[in-house]
Design an enzyme around this catalytic site. Structure first.
Site, PDB file in Angstrom:
ATOM      1  N   ARG A  44      78.463  66.295 105.754  1.00  0.00           N
ATOM      2  CA  ARG A  44      77.991  66.955 104.536  1.00  0.00           C
ATOM      3  C   ARG A  44      76.511  66.640 104.291  1.00  0.00           C
ATOM      4  O   ARG A  44      76.112  65.486 104.309  1.00  0.00           O
ATOM      5  CB  ARG A  44      78.861  66.550 103.341  1.00  0.00           C
TER       6      ARG A  44
ATOM      7  N   LYS B 201      97.974  66.433 103.605  1.00  0.00           N
ATOM      8  CA  LYS B 201      97.315  65.131 103.493  1.00  0.00           C
ATOM      9  C   LYS B 201      98.349  64.038 103.201  1.00  0.00           C
ATOM     10  O   LYS B 201      98.357  62.983 103.833  1.00  0.00           O
ATOM     11  CB  LYS B 201      96.317  65.214 102.330  1.00  0.00           C
TER      12      LYS B 201
ATOM     13  N   LYS C 186      74.482  65.544  95.513  1.00  0.00           N
ATOM     14  CA  LYS C 186      75.306  65.998  94.383  1.00  0.00           C
ATOM     15  C   LYS C 186      74.936  65.237  93.102  1.00  0.00           C
ATOM     16  O   LYS C 186      74.762  65.847  92.037  1.00  0.00           O
ATOM     17  CB  LYS C 186      76.779  65.745  94.749  1.00  0.00           C
TER      18      LYS C 186
ATOM     19  N   LEU D 145      81.233  52.713  96.508  1.00  0.00           N
ATOM     20  CA  LEU D 145      81.644  52.580  97.909  1.00  0.00           C
ATOM     21  C   LEU D 145      80.751  53.397  98.813  1.00  0.00           C
ATOM     22  O   LEU D 145      80.512  54.572  98.552  1.00  0.00           O
ATOM     23  CB  LEU D 145      83.096  53.057  98.081  1.00  0.00           C
TER      24      LEU D 145
ATOM     25  N   VAL E  34      87.526  57.871  98.340  1.00  0.00           N
ATOM     26  CA  VAL E  34      87.473  56.904  97.242  1.00  0.00           C
ATOM     27  C   VAL E  34      88.896  56.539  96.788  1.00  0.00           C
ATOM     28  O   VAL E  34      89.255  55.367  96.691  1.00  0.00           O
ATOM     29  CB  VAL E  34      86.655  57.458  96.053  1.00  0.00           C
TER      30      VAL E  34
ATOM     31  N   PHE F  44      67.361  49.651 101.548  1.00  0.00           N
ATOM     32  CA  PHE F  44      66.993  51.053 101.263  1.00  0.00           C
ATOM     33  C   PHE F  44      65.497  51.295 101.304  1.00  0.00           C
ATOM     34  O   PHE F  44      64.950  52.063 100.530  1.00  0.00           O
ATOM     35  CB  PHE F  44      67.638  51.518  99.942  1.00  0.00           C
TER      36      PHE F  44
ATOM     37  N   ASN G 199      72.761  55.482  92.082  1.00  0.00           N
ATOM     38  CA  ASN G 199      72.445  56.380  93.197  1.00  0.00           C
ATOM     39  C   ASN G 199      71.020  56.927  93.086  1.00  0.00           C
ATOM     40  O   ASN G 199      70.312  57.053  94.076  1.00  0.00           O
ATOM     41  CB  ASN G 199      73.461  57.522  93.275  1.00  0.00           C
TER      42      ASN G 199
ATOM     43  N   CYS H 117      77.117  62.363  98.471  1.00  0.00           N
ATOM     44  CA  CYS H 117      76.933  61.769  97.138  1.00  0.00           C
ATOM     45  C   CYS H 117      75.528  61.943  96.582  1.00  0.00           C
ATOM     46  O   CYS H 117      75.356  62.412  95.454  1.00  0.00           O
ATOM     47  CB  CYS H 117      77.268  60.286  97.188  1.00  0.00           C
TER      48      CYS H 117
ATOM     49  N   ASP I  70      98.479  63.266  95.450  1.00  0.00           N
ATOM     50  CA  ASP I  70      97.510  64.306  95.811  1.00  0.00           C
ATOM     51  C   ASP I  70      98.279  65.600  95.957  1.00  0.00           C
ATOM     52  O   ASP I  70      99.423  65.610  96.434  1.00  0.00           O
ATOM     53  CB  ASP I  70      96.812  63.944  97.134  1.00  0.00           C
TER      54      ASP I  70
HETATM   55  C1  UGA Z   1      76.146  56.161  98.482  1.00  0.00           C
HETATM   56  C2  UGA Z   1      75.885  54.824  97.760  1.00  0.00           C
HETATM   57  O1  UGA Z   1      75.216  53.921  98.640  1.00  0.00           O
HETATM   58  C3  UGA Z   1      77.194  54.212  97.277  1.00  0.00           C
HETATM   59  O2  UGA Z   1      76.933  53.020  96.556  1.00  0.00           O
HETATM   60  C4  UGA Z   1      77.903  55.213  96.373  1.00  0.00           C
HETATM   61  O3  UGA Z   1      79.153  54.711  95.934  1.00  0.00           O
HETATM   62  C5  UGA Z   1      78.137  56.490  97.150  1.00  0.00           C
HETATM   63  O4  UGA Z   1      76.872  57.018  97.600  1.00  0.00           O
HETATM   64  C6  UGA Z   1      78.828  57.457  96.226  1.00  0.00           C
HETATM   65  O5  UGA Z   1      78.209  57.896  95.256  1.00  0.00           O
HETATM   66  O6  UGA Z   1      80.036  57.691  96.381  1.00  0.00           O
HETATM   67  P1  UGA Z   1      76.856  56.844 100.973  1.00  0.00           P
HETATM   68  O7  UGA Z   1      76.450  58.228 100.596  1.00  0.00           O
HETATM   69  O8  UGA Z   1      78.159  56.629 101.638  1.00  0.00           O
HETATM   70  O9  UGA Z   1      76.890  55.891  99.658  1.00  0.00           O
HETATM   71  O10 UGA Z   1      75.763  56.318 101.967  1.00  0.00           O
HETATM   72  P2  UGA Z   1      74.535  55.298 101.970  1.00  0.00           P
HETATM   73  O11 UGA Z   1      74.853  54.161 102.837  1.00  0.00           O
HETATM   74  O12 UGA Z   1      74.087  55.003 100.603  1.00  0.00           O
HETATM   75  O13 UGA Z   1      73.434  56.173 102.711  1.00  0.00           O
HETATM   76  C7  UGA Z   1      73.022  57.429 102.208  1.00  0.00           C
HETATM   77  C8  UGA Z   1      71.943  58.030 103.062  1.00  0.00           C
HETATM   78  O14 UGA Z   1      70.716  57.336 102.903  1.00  0.00           O
HETATM   79  C9  UGA Z   1      72.216  58.038 104.566  1.00  0.00           C
HETATM   80  O15 UGA Z   1      71.890  59.322 105.089  1.00  0.00           O
HETATM   81  C10 UGA Z   1      71.265  56.995 105.110  1.00  0.00           C
HETATM   82  O16 UGA Z   1      70.881  57.256 106.441  1.00  0.00           O
HETATM   83  C11 UGA Z   1      70.096  57.145 104.158  1.00  0.00           C
HETATM   84  N1  UGA Z   1      69.227  55.947 104.075  1.00  0.00           N
HETATM   85  C12 UGA Z   1      69.727  54.761 103.636  1.00  0.00           C
HETATM   86  C13 UGA Z   1      67.879  56.043 104.409  1.00  0.00           C
HETATM   87  O17 UGA Z   1      67.398  57.123 104.801  1.00  0.00           O
HETATM   88  N2  UGA Z   1      67.082  54.940 104.304  1.00  0.00           N
HETATM   89  C14 UGA Z   1      67.569  53.747 103.881  1.00  0.00           C
HETATM   90  O18 UGA Z   1      66.776  52.777 103.792  1.00  0.00           O
HETATM   91  C15 UGA Z   1      68.920  53.656 103.535  1.00  0.00           C
END
Ligand code: UGA
Length: 478
Positions: free
Chosen positions: A357, A45, A293, A165, A21, A279, A238, A290, A40
């Protein structure tokens, strides 16, 4: 103390914390013309970043850093930069404690360090980008005030500026966001941050060649609120995404019994603008750093206030079960997995990242191994990570999809990497022992897979019967 001059275009910004981030934020703001110092405490890093290495697999980030090289510096100290900064962005980690509470020690340490360098001779805004429980901004303000040695806080303001993000598309999400959220106590802080994000808000930059502006993209919304509301917006976003995935997986489970096809159900309900298409992909569910957590933190917040959150609790529970469903499908198709060889297509929690993770692959592998199966895996990016991080996990790593398939009784598509959407199925089938394919992401076309002699098992994909005049295919409005 007055706020920023509205005409000011370039800001001096310190970003404290250089995880995905912090680094993405720093790189994008530098690309947009601000002068950035990334701070940092991890010397390795910082040295790597000075050499232009990001240390993370994030498409476009290294290229963006090269483009913005003249505007960005990296340091482990940054005292002078903090003193001269117009804006300080706090982007340190906020890991989970075992009971789901958020560990705020890095936030506290960073606030202490920043506070010591708030000089008081200029207006400075400290924006918290780390995901923190509602009410943390007020604690940060207090810590800053104490560390700065000042009784009042007239020369600095605290703001909440949550990030949205996604790993794997963080640069795109930063340059072309849906909304920018700014939580403040005073108007001057909101004006400063709005001016910082002006190039994004007004889209007044030439897109980098590797991250073009999406077709039809307009302008992001700017939401200003109080600090606690902004903090809550992040968690609620989230939690809602988690709930959507949990919901469609629940429906997929029922489709497995009724024979309905959840992909058509999702497509059709998603055409209702109140629901939306995103989604709603059923399968083995979400992982990553994310969602787990943040949902744990929100549930914990709920219990602190004796405020039950049954919808969210249910969505989290559905997700936990989805991973086991993949194993149950294998057991059913193979009449037990003991002594069988199972090949995992993908390990990362989603495509375009090397992040493991809370990856469903790990739980599935552990479960299969504990049941006496042999587990092989192939992932285009994250196999070395997996070897290093989980040396005790007895996975056999394959070099490509063909060597993965060799001798397998079944395959499980765990991560829908682009290369897995056009697998050489005939060649894979030829080297397999038995031909079962569990599509954990509903990413493949069942007839295509079945054509090569596979038993295809998706999540809630019904009987696979086709009928003519499928209205979903032929009559879709934009
Ligand atoms: C997520 C949020 O989408 C971001 O907006 C947020 O900023 C971020 O967490 C955070 O809190 O920092 P991220 O964890 O990178 O982002 O990934 P996503 O693209 O949201 O996917 C999360 C999980 O959901 C993946 O394992 C994906 O395979 C799964 N997923 C997604 C499904 O199982 N079905 C779906 O329809 C969409």
């Amino acid at each position: 103390m007055t706020s920023v001059n509205p005409a000011q275009k370039s800001f001096r910004v310190c970003v404290v914390g250089s995880g995905y981030v912090g680094l993405t934020t720093g790189a994008c703001l530098a690309f947009l013309g601000h002068r950035i110092t990334c701070i940092d405490q991890n010397t390795c890093k910082i040295e790597a970043m000075k050499r232009g290495e990001t240390g993370i697999f994030e498409p476009g980030l290294d290229k963006l850093l090269r483009l913005a090289a003249g505007n960005i510096a990296f340091t482990t100290s940054g005292e002078t930069d903090l003193e001269q900064a117009d804006v300080v962005i706090l982007a340190v980690g906020t890991p989970s404690l075992p009971d789901g509470r958020v560990e705020l020690s890095q936030v506290r340490e960073a606030a202490d360090k920043i506070g010591k360098h708030l000089t008081g001779d200029r207006y400075q805004v400290v924006a918290v980008k780390s995901t923190v429980p509602a009410g943390t901004g007020i604690i940060v303000k207090d810590l800053l005030r104490k560390a700065s040695g000042r009784k009042g806080s007239t020369s600095f303001a605290v703001a909440s500026n949550p990030e949205f993000l996604r790993e794997g598309s963080a640069v795109q999400d930063m340059l072309y966001p849906d909304r920018i959220v700014i939580g403040v106590e005073e108007r001057a802080a909101a004006e400063t941050l709005a001016a910082l994000y002006r190039p994004v808000l007004d889209q007044e930059f030439v897109p980098p060649p590797f991250c073009p502006r999406p077709g039809g993209y307009g302008f992001p919304a700017l939401i200003t609120s109080d600090i606690t509301t902004a903090e809550m917006i992040k968690y609620a976003a989230n939690a809602f995404l988690v709930t959507k995935i949990g919901f469609i997986n629940e429906i997929a489970g029922l489709c497995d019994h009724t024979g309905a096809d959840v992909t058509a159900v999702a497509r059709a309900i998603g055409l209702d603008h109140r629901i939306g298409q995103h989604f709603l992909r059923a399968g083995i569910g979400w992982g990553g750093s994310c969602f787990g957590k943040d949902t744990a933190a929100l549930l914990n917040m709920g219990s602190e206030f004796a405020c039950d959150l049954p919808v969210l609790r249910g969505a989290v529970e559905v997700n936990r079960r989805q991973r086991l469903r993949a194993v149950e499908k294998l057991q059913h198709a193979l009449k037990g997995v003991r002594g069988c060889t199972i090949g995992l297509l993908g390990l990362a929690f989603k495509p375009n990242t090397d992040d493991l993770r809370d990856a469903p692959a790990l739980d599935i592998a552990r479960r299969l191994l504990s049941m006496g199966a042999r587990v092989k895996a192939y992932d285009p990016v994250t196999m070395n990570n997996c070897r290093t991080l989980y040396p005790d996990l007895e996975i056999e790593y394959a070099e490509d999809v063909i060597s993965l398939a060799e001798g397998c009784d079944a395959l499980v598509l765990v991560t829908e990497w682009e290369e897995f959407t056009h697998l050489p199925l005939a060649s894979m089938a030829a080297v397999m022992n038995r031909r079962v394919l569990v599509d954990g992401r509903n990413a493949l076309d069942p007839p295509e897979v079945q054509k090569e002699g596979f038993v295809y098992l998706g999540f809630g994909r019904g009987t696979g019967e086709k009928f003519e005049g499928d209205i979903l295919v032929q009559r879709e409005h934009k």
